[in-house]
Design an enzyme around this catalytic site. Structure first.
Site, PDB file in Angstrom:
ATOM      1  N   GLU A 179      35.830   7.613 -14.559  1.00  0.00           N
ATOM      2  CA  GLU A 179      35.861   7.022 -13.224  1.00  0.00           C
ATOM      3  C   GLU A 179      36.682   5.725 -13.150  1.00  0.00           C
ATOM      4  OE1 GLU A 179      32.070   5.221 -11.992  1.00  0.00           O
ATOM      5  OE2 GLU A 179      31.138   6.128 -13.760  1.00  0.00           O
ATOM      6  N   TYR A 202      40.887  -1.912  -7.349  1.00  0.00           N
ATOM      7  CA  TYR A 202      40.256  -2.612  -6.223  1.00  0.00           C
ATOM      8  C   TYR A 202      41.057  -3.877  -5.949  1.00  0.00           C
ATOM      9  CZ  TYR A 202      36.823   0.336  -8.513  1.00  0.00           C
ATOM     10  OH  TYR A 202      36.209   1.403  -9.129  1.00  0.00           O
ATOM     11  N   HIS A 245      30.395   6.455 -18.356  1.00  0.00           N
ATOM     12  CA  HIS A 245      29.094   6.310 -19.019  1.00  0.00           C
ATOM     13  C   HIS A 245      28.540   7.697 -19.315  1.00  0.00           C
ATOM     14  CE1 HIS A 245      27.487   7.431 -15.053  1.00  0.00           C
ATOM     15  NE2 HIS A 245      28.351   6.577 -14.541  1.00  0.00           N
ATOM     16  N   HIS A 250      35.892  -2.556 -14.572  1.00  0.00           N
ATOM     17  CA  HIS A 250      34.762  -1.856 -15.203  1.00  0.00           C
ATOM     18  C   HIS A 250      35.273  -0.877 -16.251  1.00  0.00           C
ATOM     19  CE1 HIS A 250      35.650   1.757 -12.798  1.00  0.00           C
ATOM     20  NE2 HIS A 250      35.751   0.977 -11.741  1.00  0.00           N
ATOM     21  N   HIS A 286      23.045   7.012 -15.457  1.00  0.00           N
ATOM     22  CA  HIS A 286      23.550   6.227 -16.589  1.00  0.00           C
ATOM     23  C   HIS A 286      22.657   6.602 -17.765  1.00  0.00           C
ATOM     24  CE1 HIS A 286      25.695   2.841 -14.141  1.00  0.00           C
ATOM     25  NE2 HIS A 286      26.064   4.038 -13.783  1.00  0.00           N
ATOM     26  N   ASP A 323      30.621   7.281  -3.526  1.00  0.00           N
ATOM     27  CA  ASP A 323      30.133   7.416  -4.903  1.00  0.00           C
ATOM     28  C   ASP A 323      28.671   7.842  -4.826  1.00  0.00           C
ATOM     29  OD1 ASP A 323      29.402   7.207  -7.545  1.00  0.00           O
ATOM     30  OD2 ASP A 323      30.201   5.190  -7.840  1.00  0.00           O
ATOM     31  N   ASP A 345       0.795  -1.222   0.000  1.00  0.00           N
ATOM     32  CA  ASP A 345       0.000   0.000   0.000  1.00  0.00           C
ATOM     33  C   ASP A 345       0.839   1.290   0.000  1.00  0.00           C
ATOM     34  OD1 ASP A 345      -2.555   0.918  -0.260  1.00  0.00           O
ATOM     35  OD2 ASP A 345      -2.871   1.250   1.881  1.00  0.00           O
ATOM     36  N   ARG A 380      38.328   4.696  -6.202  1.00  0.00           N
ATOM     37  CA  ARG A 380      37.757   5.159  -7.474  1.00  0.00           C
ATOM     38  C   ARG A 380      37.686   6.685  -7.400  1.00  0.00           C
ATOM     39  NH1 ARG A 380      33.837   2.016  -7.723  1.00  0.00           N
ATOM     40  NH2 ARG A 380      32.032   3.132  -6.957  1.00  0.00           N
ATOM     41  N   ASP A 424      27.022  12.602 -10.779  1.00  0.00           N
ATOM     42  CA  ASP A 424      27.597  11.306 -10.390  1.00  0.00           C
ATOM     43  C   ASP A 424      29.090  11.518 -10.119  1.00  0.00           C
ATOM     44  OD1 ASP A 424      28.309   8.691 -10.044  1.00  0.00           O
ATOM     45  OD2 ASP A 424      27.728   8.011 -12.057  1.00  0.00           O
ATOM     46  N   HIS A 472      29.160  -2.230  -6.541  1.00  0.00           N
ATOM     47  CA  HIS A 472      27.844  -1.670  -6.245  1.00  0.00           C
ATOM     48  C   HIS A 472      27.468  -1.898  -4.782  1.00  0.00           C
ATOM     49  CE1 HIS A 472      26.486  -1.543 -10.744  1.00  0.00           C
ATOM     50  NE2 HIS A 472      27.433  -0.698 -10.459  1.00  0.00           N
ATOM     51  N   GLU A 489      35.906   9.807  -9.605  1.00  0.00           N
ATOM     52  CA  GLU A 489      34.953  10.014 -10.706  1.00  0.00           C
ATOM     53  C   GLU A 489      34.603  11.481 -10.871  1.00  0.00           C
ATOM     54  OE1 GLU A 489      31.118   8.173 -10.062  1.00  0.00           O
ATOM     55  OE2 GLU A 489      30.589   8.337 -12.185  1.00  0.00           O
TER      56      GLU A 489
HETATM   57 MG    MG Z   1      29.343   7.028  -9.608  1.00  0.00          MG
HETATM   58 MG    MG Z   2      29.324   6.680 -12.640  1.00  0.00          MG
END
Ligand code: MG
Ligand code: MG
Length: 437
Positions: free
Chosen positions: A382, A386, A352, A348, A359, A258, A37, A404, A269, A241, A406
Site C-alpha cells: 500500500e 500525499y 503489514h 509510512h 494489522h 481505505d 451501560d 494510496r 484491507d 488515519h 492497497e
Molecule cells: Mg488499509
Molecule cells: Mg493496510
C-alpha cells in the site's frame, strides 16, 4: 466456518511447542463500555479465537502438559437461564466439552482455585503478559501465593515465557481454510470498493459513501469492519488515519477509500483512490500512476526469494525517482533516498501482515534484519503519495492530492498472488467504471 478439527490441530501444535511440565494460559478479550451501560460489539481476542474457536467473553483456556499428558481445561460462565434470556445462549461447561473439544471444563469462578493447583510445581508458564492489566494482577497473585508455599513442598513456576511469540508465529502462516475465509472477506471488500466508485458523485458527503460500503459488507455477511473506514475526499487523504468522514466530496477532487471487513473473523484491507467526478486531472493522474508503478514494482519483490523490507525499498526508489521527474523533488536520486527526501510525501511503510487482525500479529524483523518471506504469509502492499496543501517548495498545482493504492498479497511457493487482483485499479479501468454507471 472453520471446523473444530482445525482448532484442535492448532492446540496440538501449541502443546508440541511447550516443554514438559508447563502450562499455557489464554484469556478471552475484555468487553468495552462504549457509552454508559452500553458495550461495544464484542470481538474475541485473536489468539484466543485461533486456539479455541470460541467467540464468548469471560473465558480462559488452559493447556496443561505433564509427562506427555496434554489436558485442555476450559473456564467460562455457567449457563444461567436468566443470563441466557438477556444475552443469548452461553457455551457452558458441557458445551465446552461436547462442542469445543475441552477435556475438562469449570465455572469461571473456580479459576483462581484451579490455577493454584495447575501451577503448583509447574516449570514454565506461557502467558501473554502486558496485554490485559486486570488479568496480569490476577496472574501475579497466583505466583505470589505459590511462592509462599515453598516449605510445603510446592514450588512456584520457575519461568514465565511470552505465549505470543509461539502463537503469533503459528498465525503468520495461513492454511487453506484460512485463505478461503480471507479471500471471501477480500471479495466482499472489492465489491464495496466498486460500489463506492460507481455511486460517488460531486456534492455527496463522505459518510454517504461509507453507508454504501457498510451496506455491501453486511449484506454479504461481513457483519463487522476490520477497522473504521477511511473515506477521505480531497486533501483529507493526506491525513493517514482520517476518520471523520463528514465532509462534502467536491467536483475535481479525488477520494481515498481505505476499507476492511471481517468475514468469520478474518480481515481484508483494501484502498482505492478515484476521482469524485469520474475523470482524473493531469496532476492527479500523474501522481496516481506513479503510486501504481511503485505498487506494481513492490509486489514483484514479494515472494520466498525476498525478505521483509525488499518490497518497501523498491517502492521508495520508484516514488523518489518519479517525484524528481515531476519536479516535486530535485537532486541526485541516491542522495535523496539516503536523506529520506521522500518522507514528507511517503511517510509510512509499504504494508503489514494481514489475517485474523487487519494489522496481523508476527514479527517483521529478526535480529534487526527483515525476516524472509514464506509461503502462506499475507501482507498488504500500500504505497501512497500525499502532498499537503501549502507544502513549501512544491508547485501549488500538486497541493491537496493524496493517493494510496492497497492490495492484499499472498506469498506462494513460487512468488506471490494478489488476492484482490479483481478490484480495478488502473486509470482506464476506474474511469471506465465511472463512465459506465
Ligand atoms: Mg488499509
Ligand atoms: Mg493496510
Amino acid at each position: 466456518m472453520l471446523s473444530q478439527e482445525i482448532f484442535k490441530k492448532r492446540r496440538q501444535k501449541l502443546f508440541d511447542a511447550m516443554i514438559d511440565n508447563s502450562v499455557s494460559i489464554v484469556i478471552s478479550a475484555s468487553e468495552h463500555e462504549r457509552t454508559n451501560d452500553v458495550v461495544s460489539a464484542y470481538r474475541q481476542d485473536g489468539n484466543f479465537y485461533y486456539l479455541t474457536g470460541i467467540k464468548e467473553s469471560h473465558c480462559a483456556a488452559v493447556l496443561f502438559k505433564r509427562k506427555d499428558q496434554c489436558v485442555y481445561y476450559f473456564f467460562s460462565r455457567v449457563r444461567d437461564p436468566l443470563q441466557c434470556q438477556w444475552f443469548g445462549d452461553l457455551i457452558g461447561q458441557d458445551g465446552a466439552i461436547s462442542n469445543y473439544g475441552a477435556d475438562s471444563a469449570f465455572p469461571l469462578d473456580l479459576l483462581d482455585e484451579k490455577m493454584l493447583t495447575l501451577l503448583s510445581n509447574c516449570r514454565r508458564v506461557y502467558y501473554s503478559f502486558g496485554r490485559r492489566p486486570e488479568f496480569d494482577a490476577r496472574f501475579n497473585a497466583w505466583i505470589v501465593t505459590l511462592r509462599k508455599k515453598v516449605r510445603a513442598a510446592i514450588n512456584a513456576p520457575h519461568e514465565i515465557t511470552n505465549l505470543d511469540k509461539i502463537v503469533h508465529e503459528m498465525r503468520l502462516i495461513k492454511d487453506a481454510d484460512e485463505l478461503a475465509l480471507i479471500q471471501k472477506a477480500i471479495d466482499i471488500d472489492g465489491q464495496a470498493q466498486i460500489r463506492a466508485c460507481k455511486t460517488c458523485k460531486p456534492g455527496m458527503y463522505e459518510y454517504e459513501l461509507e453507508a454504501e460500503i457498510r451496506y455491501e459488507f453486511v449484506k454479504n455477511g461481513a457483519m463487522h469492519v476490520s477497522f473504521d473506514p477511511i473515506i477521505a475526499g480531497g486533501a483529507n487523504a493526506c491525513t493517514l488515519h482520517y476518520g471523520a468522514n463528514n465532509q462534502k466530496l467536491n467536483d475535481g477532487d479525488l477520494v481515498l477509500v481505505d476499507i476492511g471487513c471481517e468475514y468469520e473473523y478474518y480481515a481484508s484491507d483494501l484502498t482505492r483512490t478515484f476521482p469524485v467526478n469520474g475523470k482524473f486531472s493531469p496532476e492527479q493522474k500523474a501522481i496516481y500512476e506513479l503510486v501504481l508503478e511503485a505498487q506494481l514494482a513492490a509486489i514483484e519483490k514479494i515472494g520466498p526469494k525476498y525478505a521483509v523490507g525488499d518490497a518497501h525499498k523498491v517502492s521508495v526508489e520508484v516514488i523518489t525517482r518519479g517525484l524528481c521527474k515531476l519536479g516535486i523533488l530535485q537532486g541526485d536520486l541516491a542522495t535523496l533516498i539516503k536523506e529520506d527526501a521522500y518522507k514528507p510525501f511517503y511517510m509510512h511503510h509499504l504494508g503489514h501482515w494481514m489475517g485474523l487482525d487487519a494489522h496481523d500479529v508476527g514479527e517483521y524483523y529478526i535480529d534487526g534484519k527483515g525476516r524472509p518471506l514464506r509461503p502462506g504469509m499475507i501482507q498488504t502492499a500500500e504505497p501512497g503519495i500525499y502532498i499537503n496543501p501549502n507544502t513549501p517548495g512544491v508547485d501549488k498545482k500538486w497541493w491537496g492530492i493524496g493517493v494510496r493504492i492497497e492490495d492484499d498479497v499472498l506469498v506462494t511457493q513460487d512468488g506471490y498472488k494478489v488476492l484482490s487482483a479483481a478490484v480495478p485499479k488502473t486509470v482506464d479501468e476506474i474511469e471506465h467504471i465511472k463512465a459506465a454507471k
